[in-house]
Write an enzyme that holds these catalytic residues in place. Structure first.
Site, mmCIF file in Angstrom:
data_model
loop_
_atom_site.group_PDB
_atom_site.id
_atom_site.type_symbol
_atom_site.label_atom_id
_atom_site.label_comp_id
_atom_site.label_asym_id
_atom_site.label_seq_id
_atom_site.Cartn_x
_atom_site.Cartn_y
_atom_site.Cartn_z
ATOM 1 N N HIS A 30 -6.908 8.350 8.598
ATOM 2 C CA HIS A 30 -8.223 8.646 9.186
ATOM 3 C C HIS A 30 -8.915 7.359 9.636
ATOM 4 O O HIS A 30 -9.311 7.231 10.793
ATOM 5 C CB HIS A 30 -9.047 9.394 8.129
ATOM 6 N N HIS A 58 1.391 -0.751 2.799
ATOM 7 C CA HIS A 58 1.714 -1.032 1.399
ATOM 8 C C HIS A 58 3.173 -1.477 1.364
ATOM 9 O O HIS A 58 4.013 -0.908 2.077
ATOM 10 C CB HIS A 58 1.538 0.257 0.594
ATOM 11 N N ASN A 86 -0.132 22.363 10.277
ATOM 12 C CA ASN A 86 -0.997 23.296 9.544
ATOM 13 C C ASN A 86 -1.249 22.931 8.088
ATOM 14 O O ASN A 86 -1.759 23.745 7.326
ATOM 15 C CB ASN A 86 -0.459 24.737 9.662
ATOM 16 N N GLN A 124 -7.819 4.053 9.908
ATOM 17 C CA GLN A 124 -7.111 3.178 10.845
ATOM 18 C C GLN A 124 -6.922 3.857 12.202
ATOM 19 O O GLN A 124 -7.053 3.227 13.252
ATOM 20 C CB GLN A 124 -5.753 2.782 10.267
ATOM 21 N N GLY A 176 0.977 10.504 9.053
ATOM 22 C CA GLY A 176 0.167 10.729 7.858
ATOM 23 C C GLY A 176 -1.296 10.543 8.192
ATOM 24 O O GLY A 176 -1.662 9.662 8.977
ATOM 25 N N TYR A 177 -2.107 11.405 7.613
ATOM 26 C CA TYR A 177 -3.530 11.340 7.923
ATOM 27 C C TYR A 177 -4.335 11.548 6.637
ATOM 28 O O TYR A 177 -5.136 12.459 6.510
ATOM 29 C CB TYR A 177 -3.877 12.402 8.986
ATOM 30 N N ASP A 212 2.799 7.256 -0.547
ATOM 31 C CA ASP A 212 3.993 6.467 -0.849
ATOM 32 C C ASP A 212 5.152 7.362 -1.294
ATOM 33 O O ASP A 212 6.299 7.125 -0.927
ATOM 34 C CB ASP A 212 3.648 5.402 -1.902
ATOM 35 N N ALA A 213 4.829 8.415 -2.056
ATOM 36 C CA ALA A 213 5.893 9.327 -2.486
ATOM 37 C C ALA A 213 6.481 10.050 -1.279
ATOM 38 O O ALA A 213 7.704 10.224 -1.172
ATOM 39 C CB ALA A 213 5.345 10.331 -3.495
HETATM 40 N N1 NAP Z 1 -6.109 4.843 0.029
HETATM 41 C C1 NAP Z 1 -6.235 3.517 -0.106
HETATM 42 O O1 NAP Z 1 -7.215 3.032 -0.646
HETATM 43 C C2 NAP Z 1 -5.170 2.598 0.459
HETATM 44 C C3 NAP Z 1 -5.517 1.256 0.676
HETATM 45 C C4 NAP Z 1 -4.584 0.421 1.248
HETATM 46 C C5 NAP Z 1 -3.312 0.917 1.540
HETATM 47 N N2 NAP Z 1 -2.972 2.212 1.269
HETATM 48 C C6 NAP Z 1 -1.641 2.689 1.615
HETATM 49 O O2 NAP Z 1 -1.724 3.440 2.822
HETATM 50 C C7 NAP Z 1 -0.725 4.489 2.821
HETATM 51 C C8 NAP Z 1 -1.420 5.833 2.999
HETATM 52 O O3 NAP Z 1 -2.296 6.069 1.907
HETATM 53 P P1 NAP Z 1 -3.486 7.134 1.980
HETATM 54 O O4 NAP Z 1 -4.286 6.961 0.736
HETATM 55 O O5 NAP Z 1 -4.127 7.088 3.279
HETATM 56 O O6 NAP Z 1 -2.708 8.507 2.014
HETATM 57 P P2 NAP Z 1 -2.315 9.499 0.850
HETATM 58 O O7 NAP Z 1 -3.519 10.271 0.492
HETATM 59 O O8 NAP Z 1 -1.586 8.817 -0.230
HETATM 60 O O9 NAP Z 1 -1.277 10.375 1.695
HETATM 61 C C9 NAP Z 1 -1.699 11.454 2.415
HETATM 62 C C10 NAP Z 1 -0.758 11.844 3.562
HETATM 63 O O10 NAP Z 1 0.581 12.044 3.121
HETATM 64 C C11 NAP Z 1 0.996 13.352 3.584
HETATM 65 N N3 NAP Z 1 2.012 13.915 2.722
HETATM 66 C C12 NAP Z 1 2.015 14.003 1.365
HETATM 67 N N4 NAP Z 1 3.176 14.557 0.959
HETATM 68 C C13 NAP Z 1 3.904 14.815 2.079
HETATM 69 C C14 NAP Z 1 5.209 15.332 2.315
HETATM 70 N N5 NAP Z 1 6.003 15.712 1.299
HETATM 71 N N6 NAP Z 1 5.629 15.453 3.596
HETATM 72 C C15 NAP Z 1 4.847 15.060 4.627
HETATM 73 N N7 NAP Z 1 3.620 14.547 4.466
HETATM 74 C C16 NAP Z 1 3.158 14.410 3.209
HETATM 75 C C17 NAP Z 1 -0.281 14.165 3.570
HETATM 76 O O11 NAP Z 1 -0.129 15.279 4.420
HETATM 77 P P3 NAP Z 1 -0.612 16.751 3.976
HETATM 78 O O12 NAP Z 1 -2.100 16.780 4.095
HETATM 79 O O13 NAP Z 1 0.076 17.615 4.959
HETATM 80 O O14 NAP Z 1 -0.193 16.939 2.542
HETATM 81 C C18 NAP Z 1 -1.264 13.140 4.107
HETATM 82 O O15 NAP Z 1 -1.229 13.085 5.520
HETATM 83 C C19 NAP Z 1 0.012 4.346 1.503
HETATM 84 O O16 NAP Z 1 1.131 3.526 1.695
HETATM 85 C C20 NAP Z 1 -1.004 3.648 0.607
HETATM 86 O O17 NAP Z 1 -0.419 2.961 -0.472
HETATM 87 C C21 NAP Z 1 -3.884 3.070 0.778
#
Ligand code: NAP
Length: 403
Positions: A97, A178, A117, A99, A91-92, A154-155
């Site tokens: 990005h 998380h 892609n 970390q 996941g990115y 998370d989803a």
């Molecule tokens: N953001 C914050 O402030 C924060 C802070 C602390 C902890 N966290 C935790 O860190 C983790 C990541 O969070 P985030 O905010 O960085 O990411 P996010 O925006 O919630 O997730 C984005 C990533 O998930 C992928 N994704 C979504 N649906 C998908 C699917 N069906 N199959 C495969 N890939 C899929 C996306 O890929 P595509 O681009 O290909 O859709 C993208 O790489 C979570 O557990 C979150 O709770 C987040």
């Protein structure tokens, strides 16, 4: 070209250079931030030095807690600790990005796994990850990794679990930012294999901040937890990874406490409550004949530009002291009214988090194939609220926006 775009370009170029280095895995004794070090070298004489503090027990307002600071993990020790590991970042989004780039700049071996892609794939290439070298499909990255950092939404963690679970074989480590997926396993169906360490590092901020603070030679606060300790080294590994991804200091939590407090906080004062309070205050001012500029200034602009930074830097009492005696008196009286009025709302919110209602809502909404469009629609509605339209004009009038 503006200074900002020149420096953004320089940062991107440095990231790419760092990517190439990471791909060829040199022996390096770089600082916690190559970019900060490069910048510091150019912009001497100010040189950031890591304070020599480490793991310790501190008294937080009467409760003793252990904290871990990164000075216990000098870079050479960190690189040596992970010398046989490959961090597979799955996941990115914003955390991937922040970390991923930080761990890469710290000289660790990192690969990224995302949908080929998709949006993230493109973003990863922008950041210097190279398809076939450091950027792979999710499955391939997991196969190559020893530490699987699940940073999908998370989803998506729940949706992809049946496919990725069999790849998380004995000896690997499973990492989350998380507690969501494993704590709410009845809803997410994420049950880690019994023979792997399962750990958590949860940065207390957006992934963009994780990256920005690191580049400045600073660090985000994070919590650390262990769900499953097979090797007896799970905690140590979690703390080391916390440092690797850019934490300045970490405090102990559990997966449950992390997810409860996080879901609660973001629905509360961090995001949900603040938007609700701003809107309510603004509406009453407008209904009583105040102009949008006056209502916005008295609700948002003064808060974010003048008062909240004082709370952040020096505490609430300092901010009260910095205001007029008239303001102080009224605020002291009304603070109690707001606390009493809102207490039942916060209790209801915590319950809704704890019983999984918030989780199910999030899984349903963010699991939709149209989740990006549906979210964009709701955010557009906020953007179009009068308060935030007025805000655009107010912000444009800040002296630093005038040329
Ligand atoms: N953001 C914050 O402030 C924060 C802070 C602390 C902890 N966290 C935790 O860190 C983790 C990541 O969070 P985030 O905010 O960085 O990411 P996010 O925006 O919630 O997730 C984005 C990533 O998930 C992928 N994704 C979504 N649906 C998908 C699917 N069906 N199959 C495969 N890939 C899929 C996306 O890929 P595509 O681009 O290909 O859709 C993208 O790489 C979570 O557990 C979150 O709770 C987040």
């Amino acid at each position: 070209m503006s200074f900002a775009s020149r420096s953004a370009q320089a940062v991107r170029a440095a990231s790419r250079r760092a990517a190439t280095k990471a791909a060829t895995r040199p022996v390096q004794a770089a600082s916690y931030s190559l970019l900060a070090r490069n910048a510091a070298a150019k912009a001497a004489p100010r040189v950031a030095t890591a304070p020599s503090r480490g793991m310790k027990t501190l008294d937080f307002a009467g409760t003793k807690e252990v904290v871990y600071e990164r000075s216990d993990w000098p870079l050479a020790k960190l690189q040596d600790y992970f010398k046989n590991d490959t961090l597979a970042l799955i996941g990115y989004g914003s955390q991937g990005h922040g970390q991923g780039l930080n761990a890469r700049d710290n000289g660790l071996n990192v690969v990224v796994g995302v949908r080929e892609n998709g949006e993230s794939w493109k973003q990863a290439i922008e950041d210097g990850w190279v398809p076939g070298e450091t950027l792979f499909s999710i499955e391939e990255a997991i196969n190559r990794g020893t530490i699987i950092m699940n940073l999908l939404s998370d989803a998506a963690q729940s949706q992809t679990w049946p496919k990725i679970a069999p790849l998380i074989t004995k000896g690997k480590t499973l990492y989350f930012s998380h507690g969501f997926s494993v704590v709410y396993k009845n809803d997410t169906h994420v049950v880690p294999p019994a023979d792997v360490d399962v750990i958590l590092v949860a940065p207390k901020g957006s992934g963009r901040t994780v990256r920005t603070l690191f580049k400045e030679g600073r660090g985000i606060n994070s919590s650390v937890a262990v769900w499953q300790d097979v090797t007896g080294k799970a905690k140590e590994k979690a703390v080391a990874l916390g440092v690797a991804v850019g934490s300045g200091y970490m405090y102990d939590t559990t997966f449950e406490k992390e997810v409860y407090s996080d879901l609660y906080g973001e629905r509360g004062v961090l995001m949900g409550a603040i938007q609700g309070l701003f809107c309510a205050q603004y509406k009453v001012l407008r209904a009583n004949g105040h102009t949008p500029s006056e209502a916005f200034n008295e609700t948002v602009e003064e808060a974010t530009q003048s008062l909240y930074p004082l709370i952040g830097q020096y505490g609430m009492d300092y901010m009260y002291n910095a205001c007029s005696t008239t303001a102080r008196r009224g605020a002291l009286d009304w603070a109690k009214v707001f606390e009493e009025t809102n207490l039942p709302v916060f209790e209801k919110l915590y319950q809704s988090v704890r019983d999984g209602t918030e989780t199910r809502r999030s899984l349903e909404f963010n699991g939709r194939s149209t989740y990006r469009e549906d979210l964009a629609k709701e955010l557009k509605e906020i953007d179009e609220q009068e308060i935030w339209r007025a805000g655009k004009v107010v912000r444009s009038l800040r002296p630093d926006n005038l040329s």
